[in-house]
Write a protein that holds these residues in place. Sequence first.
Motif, PDB file in Angstrom:
ATOM      1  N   ILE A 126      -5.560  -6.670   5.316  1.00 36.18           N
ATOM      2  CA  ILE A 126      -4.468  -5.717   5.342  1.00 36.18           C
ATOM      3  C   ILE A 126      -3.612  -6.036   6.564  1.00 36.18           C
ATOM      4  O   ILE A 126      -4.129  -6.179   7.674  1.00 36.18           O
ATOM      5  CB  ILE A 126      -4.972  -4.265   5.388  1.00 36.18           C
ATOM      6  CG1 ILE A 126      -5.724  -3.931   4.097  1.00 36.18           C
ATOM      7  CG2 ILE A 126      -3.813  -3.286   5.592  1.00 36.18           C
ATOM      8  CD1 ILE A 126      -6.297  -2.539   4.041  1.00 36.18           C
ATOM      9  N   LEU A 181       0.841  -1.190   0.000  1.00 31.99           N
ATOM     10  CA  LEU A 181       0.000   0.000   0.000  1.00 31.99           C
ATOM     11  C   LEU A 181       0.880   1.245   0.000  1.00 31.99           C
ATOM     12  O   LEU A 181       1.822   1.317  -0.762  1.00 31.99           O
ATOM     13  CB  LEU A 181      -0.962  -0.058   1.186  1.00 31.99           C
ATOM     14  CG  LEU A 181      -1.881  -1.299   1.199  1.00 31.99           C
ATOM     15  CD1 LEU A 181      -2.802  -1.268   2.396  1.00 31.99           C
ATOM     16  CD2 LEU A 181      -2.667  -1.403  -0.077  1.00 31.99           C
ATOM     17  N   THR A 191      -8.210   3.469   1.610  1.00 31.69           N
ATOM     18  CA  THR A 191      -7.413   2.903   2.701  1.00 31.69           C
ATOM     19  C   THR A 191      -7.118   3.922   3.792  1.00 31.69           C
ATOM     20  O   THR A 191      -6.644   3.549   4.856  1.00 31.69           O
ATOM     21  CB  THR A 191      -6.088   2.340   2.169  1.00 31.69           C
ATOM     22  OG1 THR A 191      -5.373   3.369   1.509  1.00 31.69           O
ATOM     23  CG2 THR A 191      -6.337   1.185   1.230  1.00 31.69           C
ATOM     24  N   ALA A 204      -1.655  -5.501   1.357  1.00 30.29           N
ATOM     25  CA  ALA A 204      -2.945  -6.185   1.259  1.00 30.29           C
ATOM     26  C   ALA A 204      -2.719  -7.567   0.662  1.00 30.29           C
ATOM     27  O   ALA A 204      -1.906  -7.734  -0.243  1.00 30.29           O
ATOM     28  CB  ALA A 204      -3.901  -5.383   0.387  1.00 30.29           C
TER      29      ALA A 204
END
Length: 123
Positions: A20, A4, A63, A11
Amino acid sequence: VKYLHSTEFFAVAQSKYAYIYDKRGLEIHRLDKHRDVFAMDFLPKHFLLTTIGREGIVRWQDTSHGEIVAEHRTKLGKCEVLRRSEYNGVTHLGHSNGTVTLWSPNQGQALVKMLCHRGRVNA
């Protein structure tokens, strides 16, 4: 597996859900809406995790605050190929019937739907 924002978080698409994890391997989130994920990608400029799976639904999850931004049914069945454009962040999906579709979270239908091959799109 998709990293990420940095190498601090990543992830992972497992058999049932996507998760995650942090860099130590501790589970931070279970993404319940992302089921049977075949492909995923991360849009770093928008902080969006994009997934597609067995259901044929493309989903974008923010996110930074954990909300689903958009989810659209492709109506072309399961999809195993997902890529993104570095230039504009449009998501490209390759389907088993040879169709390539381009998606944006802002539109409820495909931006482009193109028959590219007689067989399935693998890459």
